[in-house]
Design a protein around this motif. Structure first.
Motif, PDB file in Angstrom:
ATOM      1  N   ILE A  94      -5.202   6.751  -3.198  1.00 27.21           N
ATOM      2  CA  ILE A  94      -4.541   6.988  -4.481  1.00 27.21           C
ATOM      3  C   ILE A  94      -5.419   7.938  -5.281  1.00 27.21           C
ATOM      4  O   ILE A  94      -6.620   7.700  -5.440  1.00 27.21           O
ATOM      5  N   VAL A  95      -4.812   9.004  -5.791  1.00 28.52           N
ATOM      6  CA  VAL A  95      -5.528   9.940  -6.647  1.00 28.52           C
ATOM      7  C   VAL A  95      -4.810   9.996  -7.983  1.00 28.52           C
ATOM      8  O   VAL A  95      -3.707  10.537  -8.078  1.00 28.52           O
ATOM      9  N   GLU A 152       1.618  -2.177 -10.798  1.00 28.90           N
ATOM     10  CA  GLU A 152       2.829  -2.096  -9.987  1.00 28.90           C
ATOM     11  C   GLU A 152       2.722  -0.979  -8.953  1.00 28.90           C
ATOM     12  O   GLU A 152       3.140  -1.149  -7.798  1.00 28.90           O
ATOM     13  N   HIS A 153       2.150   0.146  -9.346  1.00 23.90           N
ATOM     14  CA  HIS A 153       1.999   1.251  -8.399  1.00 23.90           C
ATOM     15  C   HIS A 153       1.016   0.882  -7.290  1.00 23.90           C
ATOM     16  O   HIS A 153       1.271   1.138  -6.109  1.00 23.90           O
ATOM     17  N   ALA A 154      -0.100   0.258  -7.661  1.00 24.86           N
ATOM     18  CA  ALA A 154      -1.084  -0.160  -6.655  1.00 24.86           C
ATOM     19  C   ALA A 154      -0.480  -1.172  -5.694  1.00 24.86           C
ATOM     20  O   ALA A 154      -0.719  -1.111  -4.472  1.00 24.86           O
ATOM     21  N   ASP A 155       0.300  -2.085  -6.216  1.00 25.12           N
ATOM     22  CA  ASP A 155       0.963  -3.080  -5.353  1.00 25.12           C
ATOM     23  C   ASP A 155       1.897  -2.385  -4.358  1.00 25.12           C
ATOM     24  O   ASP A 155       1.970  -2.768  -3.183  1.00 25.12           O
ATOM     25  N   ALA A 156       2.610  -1.370  -4.842  1.00 27.67           N
ATOM     26  CA  ALA A 156       3.552  -0.659  -3.980  1.00 27.67           C
ATOM     27  C   ALA A 156       2.822   0.101  -2.875  1.00 27.67           C
ATOM     28  O   ALA A 156       3.253   0.114  -1.720  1.00 27.67           O
ATOM     29  N   VAL A 157       1.708   0.730  -3.204  1.00 24.40           N
ATOM     30  CA  VAL A 157       0.926   1.444  -2.195  1.00 24.40           C
ATOM     31  C   VAL A 157       0.328   0.451  -1.202  1.00 24.40           C
ATOM     32  O   VAL A 157       0.353   0.684   0.014  1.00 24.40           O
ATOM     33  N   ALA A 158      -0.196  -0.646  -1.710  1.00 23.13           N
ATOM     34  CA  ALA A 158      -0.791  -1.655  -0.829  1.00 23.13           C
ATOM     35  C   ALA A 158       0.227  -2.195   0.164  1.00 23.13           C
ATOM     36  O   ALA A 158      -0.111  -2.494   1.318  1.00 23.13           O
ATOM     37  N   GLY A 177      -1.901  -0.848   2.689  1.00 22.63           N
ATOM     38  CA  GLY A 177      -3.178  -1.095   2.034  1.00 22.63           C
ATOM     39  C   GLY A 177      -3.684   0.103   1.249  1.00 22.63           C
ATOM     40  O   GLY A 177      -3.166   1.214   1.352  1.00 22.63           O
ATOM     41  N   ILE A 178      -4.711  -0.148   0.442  1.00 22.07           N
ATOM     42  CA  ILE A 178      -5.377   0.908  -0.322  1.00 22.07           C
ATOM     43  C   ILE A 178      -6.786   1.044   0.225  1.00 22.07           C
ATOM     44  O   ILE A 178      -7.578   0.105   0.176  1.00 22.07           O
ATOM     45  N   ALA A 238      -7.119  -1.533  -7.576  1.00 15.92           N
ATOM     46  CA  ALA A 238      -7.487  -1.240  -6.186  1.00 15.92           C
ATOM     47  C   ALA A 238      -8.356  -2.342  -5.605  1.00 15.92           C
ATOM     48  O   ALA A 238      -8.152  -2.772  -4.460  1.00 15.92           O
ATOM     49  N   ALA A 239      -9.318  -2.801  -6.380  1.00 15.09           N
ATOM     50  CA  ALA A 239     -10.274  -3.799  -5.883  1.00 15.09           C
ATOM     51  C   ALA A 239      -9.597  -5.105  -5.488  1.00 15.09           C
ATOM     52  O   ALA A 239     -10.019  -5.763  -4.527  1.00 15.09           O
TER      53      ALA A 239
END
Length: 251
Positions: free
Chosen positions: A10-11, A72-78, A82-83, A126-127
């Protein structure tokens, strides 16, 4: 073999000069890049350029100062595998060129509040996923630095120092879970200075004049180093800064 094959990155601020350069380097090394920011059209352009060059990239409008949007965005990428990498490169809305004694409180504190808020939110998001998997890299940009004498930088240096304190604490808490935190320091990148900025030449000369190599770091330099640091080849690097300043910054 590419350095970041199979990894998701993610950037934040992916449409900016530094963000797009880093995202491009990540994609060139095999990562799937998730560009996040508030400028949808510009993000889409960067994503299209990456895809046209054979890379994998997606863009999403995300306000990196909004807690819910970030989570919400991090959850979607995960959920997409995963991230592996998170790098926040949004602008801090700092005011430069105004002496501190002439600056308003709002202008002085804005970059500090912005930087701390957005990096806390994105690093935390992310963590939470990285610790569950036992791996991941959270990158920071800026780092501690000596006072700038040639140009008034307002609260920007205070913001960088605050981020370094955050990065050190994250390194201590996340290290046992296999998550690394590293800061990239450049000493200034002339390419990021607006072409119409009146003091551009003076700043460029100041940046280059402090280097030991006779040239300043480029956006491509930053992207290449970021990709290496984010890769497993740098798996022993955490709680540290990486000097990408061509010798302008002496550790």
């Amino acid at each position: 073999m590419t350095l970041l094959a199979g990894k998701n990155a993610i950037v934040y601020g992916g449409a900016g000069r530094i963000g797009s350069a880093v995202a491009t380097a990540f994609a060139e090394e095999g990562a799937t890049v998730f560009l996040a920011g508030r400028t949808g059209a510009r993000l889409a352009e960067v994503a299209e350029r990456i895809r046209a060059a054979g890379g994998a990239a997606e863009a999403a409008e995300v306000d990196a100062l909004d807690e819910r949007a970030v989570d919400e965005h991090a959850d979607a990428v995960a959920a997409r595998g995963g991230i592996d990498i998170s790098f926040n490169l949004i602008t801090h809305d700092d005011v430069q060129g105004t002496p501190l004694v002439e600056m308003s409180l709002a202008d002085y504190e804005r970059p500090v509040v912005t930087a701390v808020r957005t990096h806390f939110l994105t690093a935390r998001a992310a963590a939470r996923h990285m610790t569950a998997r036992g791996s991941g890299v959270i990158l920071f940009f800026g780092g501690d630095a000596d006072p700038v004498r040639e140009f008034a930088v307002g609260g920007l240096q205070v913001a960088f120092h605050a981020l370094e304190a955050m990065r050190r604490q994250l390194a201590a808490e996340l290290g046992p879970h296999g998550v690394r935190t590293v800061t990239l320091r450049t000493g200034g990148i002339p390419e990021t200075i607006p072409a119409d900025f009146a003091g551009r030449r003076v700043i460029e000369e100041s940046i280059t004049g402090k280097t030991m190599l006779g040239r300043a770091a480029t956006l491509a330099d930053v992207g290449a180093v970021a990709a290496f640091v984010a890769s497993d080849r740098a798996r022993s690097m955490t709680a540290s800064t990486v000097n990408v300043s061509c010798g302008a910054l002496v550790d």
